[in-house]
Structure formats: structure tokens, C-alpha cells
Design an enzyme around this catalytic site. Sequence first.
Site, PDB file in Angstrom:
ATOM      1  N   HIS A   1      36.137  75.442  23.603  1.00 48.91           N
ATOM      2  CA  HIS A   1      35.492  76.298  24.610  1.00 48.91           C
ATOM      3  C   HIS A   1      35.494  77.732  24.083  1.00 48.91           C
ATOM      4  CE1 HIS A   1      39.604  77.427  25.505  1.00 48.91           C
ATOM      5  NE2 HIS A   1      39.908  76.162  25.796  1.00 48.91           N
TER       6      HIS A   1
ATOM      7  N   HIS B   1      38.573  79.121  22.327  1.00 49.26           N
ATOM      8  CA  HIS B   1      38.730  78.748  20.912  1.00 49.26           C
ATOM      9  C   HIS B   1      37.786  79.573  20.038  1.00 49.26           C
ATOM     10  CE1 HIS B   1      39.935  74.739  22.786  1.00 49.26           C
ATOM     11  NE2 HIS B   1      40.979  75.032  22.040  1.00 49.26           N
TER      12      HIS B   1
ATOM     13  N   SER C   1      40.777  73.297  27.769  1.00 46.43           N
ATOM     14  CA  SER C   1      40.095  72.016  27.551  1.00 46.43           C
ATOM     15  C   SER C   1      40.288  71.100  28.750  1.00 46.43           C
ATOM     16  CB  SER C   1      40.637  71.344  26.291  1.00 46.43           C
ATOM     17  OG  SER C   1      40.457  72.202  25.193  1.00 46.43           O
TER      18      SER C   1
END
Length: 289
Positions: A40, A43, A193
Site C-alpha cells: 500500500h 510501503h 495490509s
Amino acid sequence: MNRPAAPRLITGIAELREAVRAARRQGKRIGLVPTMGALHAGHVSLVAASCRECQFTIVTIFVNPLQFAPHEDFNKYPRTLEADLKMLAGEPVDVVFAPDRAEDIVNSSQATFVEVRGAAEPLEGKSRPSHFRGVATIVLKLFNLAEPDVAYFGEKDFQQAAVIQQMVRDLNLDIEIRVMPIVRESDGLAMSSRNRYLDPEARKQALSLNRSLARAAELVAAGERHADKIVAAMRAVFATSPDVQLDYLVLVDPETFAPVTRIERPTLAAVAAKVGSTRLIDNRMLEPG
Ligand code: PAF
């Protein structure tokens, strides 16, 4: 400097070592972003930092069985390699290492583990007793495989970053650890996540984590210094979220994770809760004065 149009996908250890060796020969500074995939924007912010600061960026994608307890979500953890590669398309990543044989990285014959004391013991360490041993062990393996100069971690996992920093100091690893700010959705939910597990109602109630942290910051800004009053106000935020089950909600010293009673210096407000069956964590630094 020439940067790759698309990352090279590497699935085997020998090929990764070869790529690392080649980058080293060229004198490149190597940045590592270890992930478990299901990428996402949080990251991507780590990846972007690595691409800015290093000449060779390796993103690893490996759902690490060692950091999940048997009752946790290892089996259902999202594995979305194709989407992950698309997510990285905007950044000049050199290598994505996504091992196709998990047993090359972790297998049942493994008898060596990294156990960090101190920072790994309270909070997440209490709620998930073998978690940080699994994280530290896999991160050291990834460090050995990728030989990074710099490794990037997200502040959402504040305690994880502290555990890694402790490991790096204790084992004399010559690796700089960079910890990047939490990335939030527009309504304040910290990116994770695991957010994809949330149905719309749970997603709404999950906002109480960030709201409680915002409430704490507001009180500190208004001059409140009593930790117990702040914690009580934070807990009150959860009254309207019946499906949220608090695990811990604490104000602690950001280095030792010891509880504080008065907010006299930067203090970490940290919260962990189950929203339905999804466990989420969040945190915020409270800065007095
Ligand atoms: O933060 C994570 O995603 C994981 O704990 C990590 C650092 C990739 C180790 O598996």
C-alpha cells in the site's frame, strides 16, 4: 544515473546474491525494503525513500511464517504479487525478491533464531510472544541476503523498528535503519495490509484507533500532562465502537517502552485492538510544549 524501467523479479537466493554482488562491484549504495507484500502507499513511501537515497533498491516480498502464532492469519494473509508489482511501477526499483520456494528461506530444520530482549518484551511482545523473534530472525536473514547499506521500516510498527535497531546495535551490523512516518488514509486510518480484511462497518469503527490518538495529542496540546487522564479520554473514544476490542492503550517512553505517568518529554501513545477479527495497531508521538 540509469534507473530500471521495471524491477527485475528474482525468486531464488543464488540469483539475488549475484545481483547484490554486481551492485556492490559498481559501488552502489544498496537500500532494502523488507515487506510481506499486499503493498500500500505506506510501503511505497519506504520504497520511494530508498530510491531517493540509494542507487540500488531491493524490495523483498515474503510472508514470514516465523512471525505468526498458530492461531493468527498466516494462511489468509493476502498474497498479491501481481498487484504488488503494479504498485511499485512508479518507483525505479531495481530488484523485487519474492522467493518462490518459502522453504529456501525458512524450513523446519532451522534451529537458530534471533531473540531480542528489552524493546521486544512489552506491548506487542506480550500480546504476541513469539512475534518479534520471528521478525528479527527473518530480517537478519534478509540483511544477510541483500547486504544493504540502508534498510527502511515504517513507523506504524514503531516497536518493530526499535527491535530491529536494537538487533543492529547488538550484533554490530553495519546497516543504517531508516524509519519513515506513518501514511494514513484521508480519514486518518493508518495504512495496513490488514485493512483489506475490514468490511465497511468494521472500517468505520477502526477509525477509533486514530481518533483516540488524536484526542491524546489534543489534550497534550491543551496542557494536560497526567497520563491517566489522557488514557481515560482515549478509552472514552472507543465507547462508540462496540466491535473494537482494545488489547492495549498505553503512554510509554519511546525508547524503553516503560509506562509514563506524566507527559514531560516526547511520549509514545500506542494502541492495539481487534476490530471484529482483525488486529490493528497504531501510534502517535505526543510532544509536550
Ligand atoms: O513489517 C513487516 O512487513 C514485516 O514484519 C517484515 C519487516 C517484512 C518482516 O517479515
